[in-house]
Design a protein around this motif. Structure first.
Motif, PDB file in Angstrom:
ATOM      1  N   ARG A 171     -16.606  27.314  14.161  1.00  7.08           N
ATOM      2  CA  ARG A 171     -16.850  28.687  13.707  1.00  7.08           C
ATOM      3  C   ARG A 171     -16.411  29.697  14.771  1.00  7.08           C
ATOM      4  N   LEU A 172     -16.758  29.394  16.014  1.00  3.59           N
ATOM      5  CA  LEU A 172     -16.417  30.301  17.116  1.00  3.59           C
ATOM      6  C   LEU A 172     -14.904  30.466  17.233  1.00  3.59           C
ATOM      7  N   HIS A 175     -13.194  32.357  14.558  1.00  2.00           N
ATOM      8  CA  HIS A 175     -13.456  33.778  14.770  1.00  2.00           C
ATOM      9  C   HIS A 175     -12.553  34.327  15.877  1.00  2.00           C
ATOM     10  N   LEU A 176     -12.503  33.615  17.013  1.00  2.00           N
ATOM     11  CA  LEU A 176     -11.758  34.113  18.180  1.00  2.00           C
ATOM     12  C   LEU A 176     -10.260  34.216  17.908  1.00  2.00           C
ATOM     13  N   TYR A 179      -8.653  37.322  16.506  1.00  5.15           N
ATOM     14  CA  TYR A 179      -8.260  38.367  17.464  1.00  5.15           C
ATOM     15  C   TYR A 179      -6.905  38.053  18.081  1.00  5.15           C
TER      16      TYR A 179
ATOM     17  N   LEU B 320     -22.866  33.326  16.349  1.00  5.17           N
ATOM     18  CA  LEU B 320     -21.852  32.467  16.951  1.00  5.17           C
ATOM     19  C   LEU B 320     -22.316  31.965  18.304  1.00  5.17           C
ATOM     20  N   PRO B 321     -21.794  30.815  18.745  1.00  3.05           N
ATOM     21  CA  PRO B 321     -22.114  30.344  20.094  1.00  3.05           C
ATOM     22  C   PRO B 321     -21.539  31.306  21.134  1.00  3.05           C
TER      23      PRO B 321
END
Lengths: 220, 364
Positions: A171-172, A175-176, A179, B320-321
């Motif tokens: 998930r992280l 998301h990252l 960008y 989020l982590p």
């Protein structure tokens, strides 16, 4: 620089088509993705379905995006020489040398003397890296989707990833890397304008028409 | 007990009478059997089969406890419906349980040895707590033997091992980074043993009871997912059965503890609820006589029934982590915005550089 120019049909329809489908999908995916990842209360009542629609659009756009990637990869093989993988991946020493030249040009160390017909070496490499990011986004997206869609299709498209990484880590990064795509988009648009101002080949319009105007001396 | 009528719902009266004598009312017993059938998603025709199976068998059970907080024992002792725990204590011959057994010292250890020797392949082992493997398992020893040695022997010879709580299933909190004792769950510690994983922090005792009832009634262990968790209890995602799901889909979120949305009972997703990545039957079975469960009480799920939840689901109050290497205060969005700003700044500098350099060239 008052050379006679010749029209070259560089970007075939599938290349332009997938480019704009990607633009639309990434726009839809980013807007809905930002909301899904960090929602706020938009609903006036419980009978609304805002997150439901956001997710629906996100998932439909994701499927369209995947299809666009598949078409583009197909066109690696069947497209013209400007659409092939060798335009992206620096296989030859010559191509690697050109990357260095491109970098020097962007850092104003020297002037670009030759107009590119297809991709510049550095540009092509950036699209290869972008494709890798796209692959990760597709796999990680479907990995998150596979949590409540258990089936062979979703396992192949991304469910396998949950065996390799924690769901929250997936998930992280999902998301990252959005960008990272934002950053790419900014650089991409800027450098297209920059290149146009140096080469004057009509590169900015070429992604709509497919045609570039190449000085006769630069035609191989 | 075999005097069955044609009625598929018929429960032998002798059976009910004998239970009445032990102080379990007919009504409570049938209610309990019905509840078990419902929990296992079995049709109502199984109610008499459950009743017979539970009343006619008395399997041996040993309860082993290693690196944990005894939370699962607490959950067992506070099992809902007092009559049920009575039933359970009656159907089981609990031979060994450090916290509640009468014998101590050598006598206690002997009762464990006796079960392993005399009931080989027939008894149940319940394991609570993680097993340390580092430095030959020296970090958890009972009666001069290391946890790993005991587990190998006891679980290796059991009909089935029920690993209860996330410590026993996947190492749990003792296995959280940096995992100083090399803690692992039972399945990893004894790869050959038949293990059913019942994670949770603590486990929901209803699921332990139902697993055993399944075995006694159908003669086999329940079907499990890829993490060894019974599908009847861990087959559905919390998010999909959550009573606040309507607010998630609608777009109504708690933004701050105690805000208007929190008072209205809106979705806890923004507060870091891990319901969307956690599989457990908390929303349907609940705790304390079906009174409540964390989300109902206004607190997000922390994903306690997922492996390594302490590391992978934290921060518990964030979506989020944290990004590794950037300090705990930085979130993904701040870094992303920073990257975008850096890119824009880089491009601006480039544009200026370009203007300057072309200006120079014009002079030449």
């Amino acid at each position: 620089m008052k050379d006679k120019k010749e029209i070259v049909y560089v970007w075939e329809f599938p290349v332009r088509f997938t480019h704009w489908i990607n633009v639309l999908c990434l726009l839809a995916l980013s807007v809905t993705g930002l909301y899904i990842g960090n929602p706020y209360t938009l609903a006036q009542s419980s009978s609304q379905y805002i997150m439901g629609w956001m997710r629906f659009i996100h998932f439909v756009a994701a499927y369209a995006f995947l299809m666009s990637i598949i078409i583009r990869i197909y066109w690696f093989i069947f497209g013209n020489k400007y659409a092939g993988l060798s335009e992206w991946a620096p296989f030859s020493g010559k191509r690697i040398g050109e990357i260095a030249d491109d970098l020097r040009c962007y850092l104003f160390c020297c002037k670009r003397t030759k107009a590119h017909i297809g991709h510049s070496a550095l540009g092509g490499l950036s699209y290869l890296l972008l494709l890798a990011v796209f692959f990760f986004m597709v796999f990680s997206g479907f990995a998150l989707y596979s949590v409540n869609h258990t089936g062979a299709v979703w396992t192949v498209l991304g469910g396998w990833m949950t065996n390799v990484m924690y769901l929250q880590t997936i998930r992280l990064w999902h998301h990252l890397l959005m960008y990272a795509i934002f950053a790419f988009t900014l650089i991409h648009i800027y450098l297209v304008l920059f290149t146009e101002s140096i080469e004057e080949t009509g590169i900015f319009n070429s992604i709509i028409t497919g045609d570039k105007f190449i000085p006769e001396k630069d035609l191989e | 007990m075999n005097s069955k009528s044609d009625d598929p719902m018929h429960i032998a009266p002798e059976l009910l009478e004998s239970l009445e004598k032990k102080g379990v009312s007919r009504r409570d017993f049938i209610k309990w059997c019905t509840g078990m059938a419902a929990l296992l998603a079995l049709p109502s025709s199984f109610i008499p089969r459950i009743a017979e199976a539970v009343a006619s068998q008395k399997p041996y059970l040993v309860w082993l406890e290693y690196q944990d907080c005894a939370g699962d024992t607490e959950a067992l002792l506070r099992a809902t419906k007092p009559t049920v725990s009575q039933i359970i204590l009656d159907i089981f011959s609990v031979e060994y349980h450090e916290t509640i057994m009468a014998p101590s010292g050598f006598a206690a250890e002997k009762s464990l040895e006796d079960v392993v020797k005399n009931q080989k392949g027939k008894y149940f082992a319940v394991v609570e707590g993680s097993i340390p493997l580092k430095d030959n398992g020296v970090y958890c020893c009972i009666g001069g033997k290391s946890a790993i040695d005991i587990v190998r022997e006891v679980c290796g010879n059991a009909a089935a091992t029920l690993a209860v709580g996330t410590c026993a299933t996947h190492g749990g909190i003792p296995a959280a980074a940096p995992n100083p004792t090399g803690a692992v769950g039972v399945q990893e510690a004894v790869p050959g043993a038949t293990v059913v994983n019942l994670p949770g922090c603590p486990l929901n005792v209803e699921n332990l009871t139902a697993t055993i009832v399944h075995y006694l009634t159908l003669g086999r262990l329940p079907q499990t997912d890829r993490l060894g968790r019974p599908l009847f209890a861990y087959g559905k995602r919390i998010h999909d059965n959550c009573e606040r799901r309507g607010h998630f889909d609608a777009g109504q979120y708690v933004q701050k503890w105690g805000d208007e949305g929190h008072r209205q009972g809106w979705c806890l997703y923004e507060m870091g609820c891990k319901g969307p990545e956690t599989f457990h039957n908390c929303p349907t079975v609940k705790y304390n006589e079906g009174t409540s469960w964390p989300v109902q009480a206004g607190h997000g799920c922390i994903g306690c029934s997922e492996p390594h939840f302490w590391d992978s689901m934290s921060p518990f109050y964030g979506r989020l982590p944290n990004v590794p290497g950037f300090g705990v205060e930085k979130t993904a969005d701040k870094i992303g915005a920073g990257l975008a700003a850096a890119t824009a700044a880089g491009l601006a500098i480039h544009a200026v550089g370009r203007a300057v350099s072309s200006g120079k060239k014009d002079k030449e």
